[in-house]
Motif scaffolding. Structure first.
Motif, PDB file in Angstrom:
ATOM      1  N   ALA A   1     -21.578  17.005 -41.185  1.00 47.17           N
ATOM      2  CA  ALA A   1     -22.212  16.588 -42.430  1.00 47.17           C
ATOM      3  C   ALA A   1     -23.653  17.055 -42.498  1.00 47.17           C
ATOM      4  CB  ALA A   1     -22.156  15.060 -42.580  1.00 47.17           C
ATOM      5  N   ASP A   2     -23.986  17.802 -43.539  1.00 48.62           N
ATOM      6  CA  ASP A   2     -25.345  18.277 -43.792  1.00 48.62           C
ATOM      7  C   ASP A   2     -25.830  19.215 -42.689  1.00 48.62           C
ATOM      8  OD1 ASP A   2     -27.509  18.221 -45.665  1.00 48.62           O
ATOM      9  OD2 ASP A   2     -28.680  17.033 -44.274  1.00 48.62           O
ATOM     10  N   LEU A   3     -24.915  19.974 -42.106  1.00 48.33           N
ATOM     11  CA  LEU A   3     -25.257  20.881 -41.014  1.00 48.33           C
ATOM     12  C   LEU A   3     -24.993  22.339 -41.370  1.00 48.33           C
ATOM     13  CD1 LEU A   3     -23.862  18.740 -38.066  1.00 48.33           C
ATOM     14  CD2 LEU A   3     -26.265  19.161 -38.598  1.00 48.33           C
ATOM     15  N   GLY A   4     -24.769  22.608 -42.647  1.00 46.58           N
ATOM     16  CA  GLY A   4     -24.493  23.966 -43.069  1.00 46.58           C
ATOM     17  C   GLY A   4     -23.015  24.285 -43.009  1.00 46.58           C
ATOM     18  N   VAL A   5     -22.664  25.428 -43.573  1.00 47.11           N
ATOM     19  CA  VAL A   5     -21.281  25.923 -43.557  1.00 47.11           C
ATOM     20  C   VAL A   5     -21.324  27.339 -42.998  1.00 47.11           C
ATOM     21  CG1 VAL A   5     -19.267  26.546 -44.934  1.00 47.11           C
ATOM     22  CG2 VAL A   5     -20.585  24.502 -45.516  1.00 47.11           C
ATOM     23  N   SER A   6     -20.603  27.563 -41.905  1.00 51.67           N
ATOM     24  CA  SER A   6     -20.646  28.861 -41.233  1.00 51.67           C
ATOM     25  C   SER A   6     -19.276  29.231 -40.686  1.00 51.67           C
ATOM     26  CB  SER A   6     -21.657  28.830 -40.078  1.00 51.67           C
ATOM     27  OG  SER A   6     -21.557  29.977 -39.273  1.00 51.67           O
ATOM     28  N   ASP A   7     -18.974  30.518 -40.691  1.00 48.92           N
ATOM     29  CA  ASP A   7     -17.723  30.964 -40.096  1.00 48.92           C
ATOM     30  C   ASP A   7     -17.816  31.053 -38.576  1.00 48.92           C
ATOM     31  OD1 ASP A   7     -19.344  33.166 -39.846  1.00 48.92           O
ATOM     32  OD2 ASP A   7     -18.180  34.437 -41.204  1.00 48.92           O
ATOM     33  N   GLN A   8     -18.941  30.601 -38.007  1.00 50.66           N
ATOM     34  CA  GLN A   8     -19.084  30.508 -36.559  1.00 50.66           C
ATOM     35  C   GLN A   8     -18.445  29.237 -35.999  1.00 50.66           C
ATOM     36  OE1 GLN A   8     -20.461  33.108 -34.689  1.00 50.66           O
ATOM     37  NE2 GLN A   8     -20.228  34.018 -36.724  1.00 50.66           N
ATOM     38  N   LEU A   9     -17.871  28.420 -36.873  1.00 51.16           N
ATOM     39  CA  LEU A   9     -17.182  27.211 -36.418  1.00 51.16           C
ATOM     40  C   LEU A   9     -16.016  27.612 -35.515  1.00 51.16           C
ATOM     41  CD1 LEU A   9     -17.180  24.040 -37.083  1.00 51.16           C
ATOM     42  CD2 LEU A   9     -15.188  24.594 -38.479  1.00 51.16           C
ATOM     43  N   PRO A  10     -15.919  27.049 -34.301  1.00 56.66           N
ATOM     44  CA  PRO A  10     -14.813  27.405 -33.408  1.00 56.66           C
ATOM     45  C   PRO A  10     -13.448  27.164 -34.065  1.00 56.66           C
ATOM     46  CG  PRO A  10     -16.502  26.263 -32.177  1.00 56.66           C
ATOM     47  CD  PRO A  10     -16.901  26.179 -33.627  1.00 56.66           C
ATOM     48  N   PRO A  11     -12.544  28.126 -33.993  1.00 59.16           N
ATOM     49  CA  PRO A  11     -11.264  28.025 -34.706  1.00 59.16           C
ATOM     50  C   PRO A  11     -10.324  26.972 -34.154  1.00 59.16           C
ATOM     51  CG  PRO A  11     -11.320  29.995 -33.332  1.00 59.16           C
ATOM     52  CD  PRO A  11     -12.699  29.420 -33.300  1.00 59.16           C
ATOM     53  N   THR A  12     -10.617  26.441 -32.972  1.00 54.71           N
ATOM     54  CA  THR A  12      -9.730  25.434 -32.375  1.00 54.71           C
ATOM     55  C   THR A  12     -10.044  24.021 -32.852  1.00 54.71           C
ATOM     56  OG1 THR A  12     -11.218  25.309 -30.458  1.00 54.71           O
ATOM     57  CG2 THR A  12      -9.327  26.822 -30.305  1.00 54.71           C
ATOM     58  N   TRP A  13     -11.128  23.853 -33.603  1.00 58.05           N
ATOM     59  CA  TRP A  13     -11.525  22.511 -34.014  1.00 58.05           C
ATOM     60  C   TRP A  13     -10.866  22.119 -35.340  1.00 58.05           C
ATOM     61  CZ3 TRP A  13     -17.618  22.453 -33.488  1.00 58.05           C
ATOM     62  CH2 TRP A  13     -17.961  22.695 -32.145  1.00 58.05           C
ATOM     63  N   PRO A  14     -10.073  21.044 -35.379  1.00 57.41           N
ATOM     64  CA  PRO A  14      -9.700  20.457 -36.679  1.00 57.41           C
ATOM     65  C   PRO A  14     -10.975  19.891 -37.301  1.00 57.41           C
ATOM     66  CG  PRO A  14      -8.279  19.660 -34.893  1.00 57.41           C
ATOM     67  CD  PRO A  14      -9.446  20.343 -34.246  1.00 57.41           C
ATOM     68  N   ALA A  15     -11.369  20.389 -38.463  1.00 58.54           N
ATOM     69  CA  ALA A  15     -12.715  20.070 -38.953  1.00 58.54           C
ATOM     70  C   ALA A  15     -12.778  19.908 -40.458  1.00 58.54           C
ATOM     71  CB  ALA A  15     -13.700  21.169 -38.524  1.00 58.54           C
ATOM     72  N   ILE A  16     -13.714  19.049 -40.873  1.00 53.32           N
ATOM     73  CA  ILE A  16     -14.132  18.921 -42.276  1.00 53.32           C
ATOM     74  C   ILE A  16     -15.620  19.186 -42.317  1.00 53.32           C
ATOM     75  CG2 ILE A  16     -14.319  17.409 -44.293  1.00 53.32           C
ATOM     76  CD1 ILE A  16     -12.042  15.726 -43.104  1.00 53.32           C
ATOM     77  N   LEU A  17     -16.055  20.063 -43.215  1.00 54.34           N
ATOM     78  CA  LEU A  17     -17.471  20.361 -43.404  1.00 54.34           C
ATOM     79  C   LEU A  17     -17.902  19.784 -44.746  1.00 54.34           C
ATOM     80  CD1 LEU A  17     -16.657  22.301 -41.127  1.00 54.34           C
ATOM     81  CD2 LEU A  17     -18.083  24.045 -42.186  1.00 54.34           C
ATOM     82  N   ILE A  18     -18.898  18.905 -44.727  1.00 58.61           N
ATOM     83  CA  ILE A  18     -19.438  18.288 -45.945  1.00 58.61           C
ATOM     84  C   ILE A  18     -20.893  18.703 -46.045  1.00 58.61           C
ATOM     85  CG2 ILE A  18     -19.930  16.112 -47.124  1.00 58.61           C
ATOM     86  CD1 ILE A  18     -17.586  14.884 -45.550  1.00 58.61           C
ATOM     87  N   ASP A  19     -21.225  19.497 -47.068  1.00 61.93           N
ATOM     88  CA  ASP A  19     -22.538  20.118 -47.065  1.00 61.93           C
ATOM     89  C   ASP A  19     -22.910  20.623 -48.459  1.00 61.93           C
ATOM     90  OD1 ASP A  19     -24.650  21.125 -45.011  1.00 61.93           O
ATOM     91  OD2 ASP A  19     -24.350  22.808 -46.366  1.00 61.93           O
ATOM     92  N   HIS A  20     -24.216  20.850 -48.670  1.00 60.69           N
ATOM     93  CA  HIS A  20     -24.695  21.328 -49.965  1.00 60.69           C
ATOM     94  C   HIS A  20     -25.587  22.557 -49.848  1.00 60.69           C
ATOM     95  CE1 HIS A  20     -28.857  19.279 -49.838  1.00 60.69           C
ATOM     96  NE2 HIS A  20     -28.314  19.150 -48.658  1.00 60.69           N
ATOM     97  N   HIS A  21     -25.697  23.123 -48.647  1.00 59.89           N
ATOM     98  CA  HIS A  21     -26.504  24.323 -48.468  1.00 59.89           C
ATOM     99  C   HIS A  21     -25.692  25.582 -48.806  1.00 59.89           C
ATOM    100  CE1 HIS A  21     -28.255  21.272 -45.696  1.00 59.89           C
ATOM    101  NE2 HIS A  21     -29.386  21.733 -46.191  1.00 59.89           N
TER     102      HIS A  21
END
Length: 361
Positions: free
Chosen positions: A84-104
């Motif tokens: 949350a509020d940490l940016g959105v990047s394709d550097q997120l590890p692909p093994t993580w089940p993840a939700i990105l909540i962000d406004h940048h």
């Protein structure tokens, strides 16, 4: 832009994170409010979640953070992650089940994550407002509306016309603004530890409760506020230097005062780009905040002068508010590219590249 999803899809995305998700959030008013909103919503929904604040000198997309989170996944401590509020990047590890909540502005869109972002909306909702809407999609979040307002005010978006902000005015706009200032103080202090701010927001029932002093965290935040105020008073004595359309205000402080200095000067200087550069925040680095009061798109501008060693934090943010952190050698290349002379370069000593006190004097 594609793959940006609505908060209405949060319930389905949450179900894919397993029964032990981790919430990782930024340590400013918007990120902290988003984290508290999400934690409260998940707990009401019967989901057992843990928390990780991302603070001073940290990057949620850096290898060190990935190693830490991988270890939590490997041990079974967590089954998914919400950033949350940490940016959105394709550097997120692909093994993580993840939700990105962000406004940048995203630097990349990870194909395997659910991305809930307001970047395609007008006006752009803050991360805390998105978190509030996500919480509302799985239950009654209305008692926590004031937390969304904390984040909206903290990101200077309270005049954007969000209906939630108008509703939140019943909590007292003065109290909300004072609470924002207090909550932002710890992450700007030399320690950068925003844990007491998160704990206070989680305990309080509203902004007046935050300010009341009934909780011990309030006194800790007030001490941090006084520390930052002293450092700001000193930083305000610095004079800007100019090269073309860019002004740099050189300061040295262990506190995160550079965003405030940049914002203050951006309203006073008639140049498109104003940068406050802090050589004292972290040894071997120059942390800087960039602001624009005109039409300059700061992330786009910073991309044109990006030094080769810049990391994922460089040039994030909004059109009118961005910044980053550069190792001293990259900073020196950066200011040279901008057209500044040698006085704006940072002197370094020894193999650890520690900044001398005379840097940017």
């Amino acid at each position: 832009m594609t793959r940006i999803q609505s908060p209405d899809l949060f319930p389905d995305a949450l179900a894919r994170l397993g029964d032990r998700p981790l919430i990782a959030c930024h340590n400013d008013a918007d990120g902290l409010s988003a984290g508290v909103l999400l934690k409260k919503a998940l707990e009401r929904h019967g989901v057992d979640c843990s928390l990780r604040l991302v603070g001073k000198g940290e990057n949620a997309y850096a290898p060190a953070f990935a190693e830490e989170i991988d270890a939590r996944f490997d041990s079974g401590a967590i089954t998914g992650i919400i950033l949350a509020d940490l940016g959105v990047s394709d550097q997120l590890p692909p093994t993580w089940p993840a939700i990105l909540i962000d406004h940048h502005v995203p630097t990349g869109l990870p194909a395997h994550a659910t991305i809930i972002s307001g970047i395609e909306d007008d006006p752009v909702p803050t991360s805390s407002l998105l978190a509030y809407r996500c919480g509302r999609s799985i239950g009654d979040a209305e008692p926590d509306l004031w937390l969304a307002a904390i984040g909206i005010i903290g990101d200077m978006a309270d005049g954007s016309g969000f209906p939630e902000m108008e509703e939140a005015r019943r909590f007292g706009i003065t109290a909300l603004r004072k609470a924002v200032s207090l909550v932002n103080a710890p992450r700007r202090s030399a320690s950068g530890d925003a844990t007491p701010a998160f704990e206070l927001l989680a305990k309080a029932s509203g902004p007046k409760d935050v300010l009341s002093g009934v909780f011990p965290e309030t006194a800790r935040l007030q001490a941090a506020q006084a520390e930052v105020r002293r450092e700001l008073d000193e930083a305000r004595k610095a004079a800007p230097r100019f090269a073309g359309d860019v002004a740099i205000i050189p300061i040295s402080s262990p506190c995160q005062v550079h965003p405030v200095i940049a914002q203050t000067w951006s309203g006073r200087l008639k140049v498109p780009v104003v940068i406050a550069a802090n050589t004292g925040y972290r040894p071997g680095w120059v942390h800087f905040a960039a602001r624009s009061s005109g039409d300059t798109d700061l992330p786009a501008f910073l991309a044109t002068v990006r030094p080769p060693g810049a990391d994922e934090q460089y040039g994030k943010g909004h059109r009118a508010a961005s910044g980053g952190a550069l190792r001293t050698e990259d900073w020196n290349l950066f200011v040279e590219t901008l057209g500044f002379n040698a006085e704006m370069k940072v002197a370094t000593t020894g193999p650890e590249n520690k900044t001398e006190k005379r840097a940017l004097a």
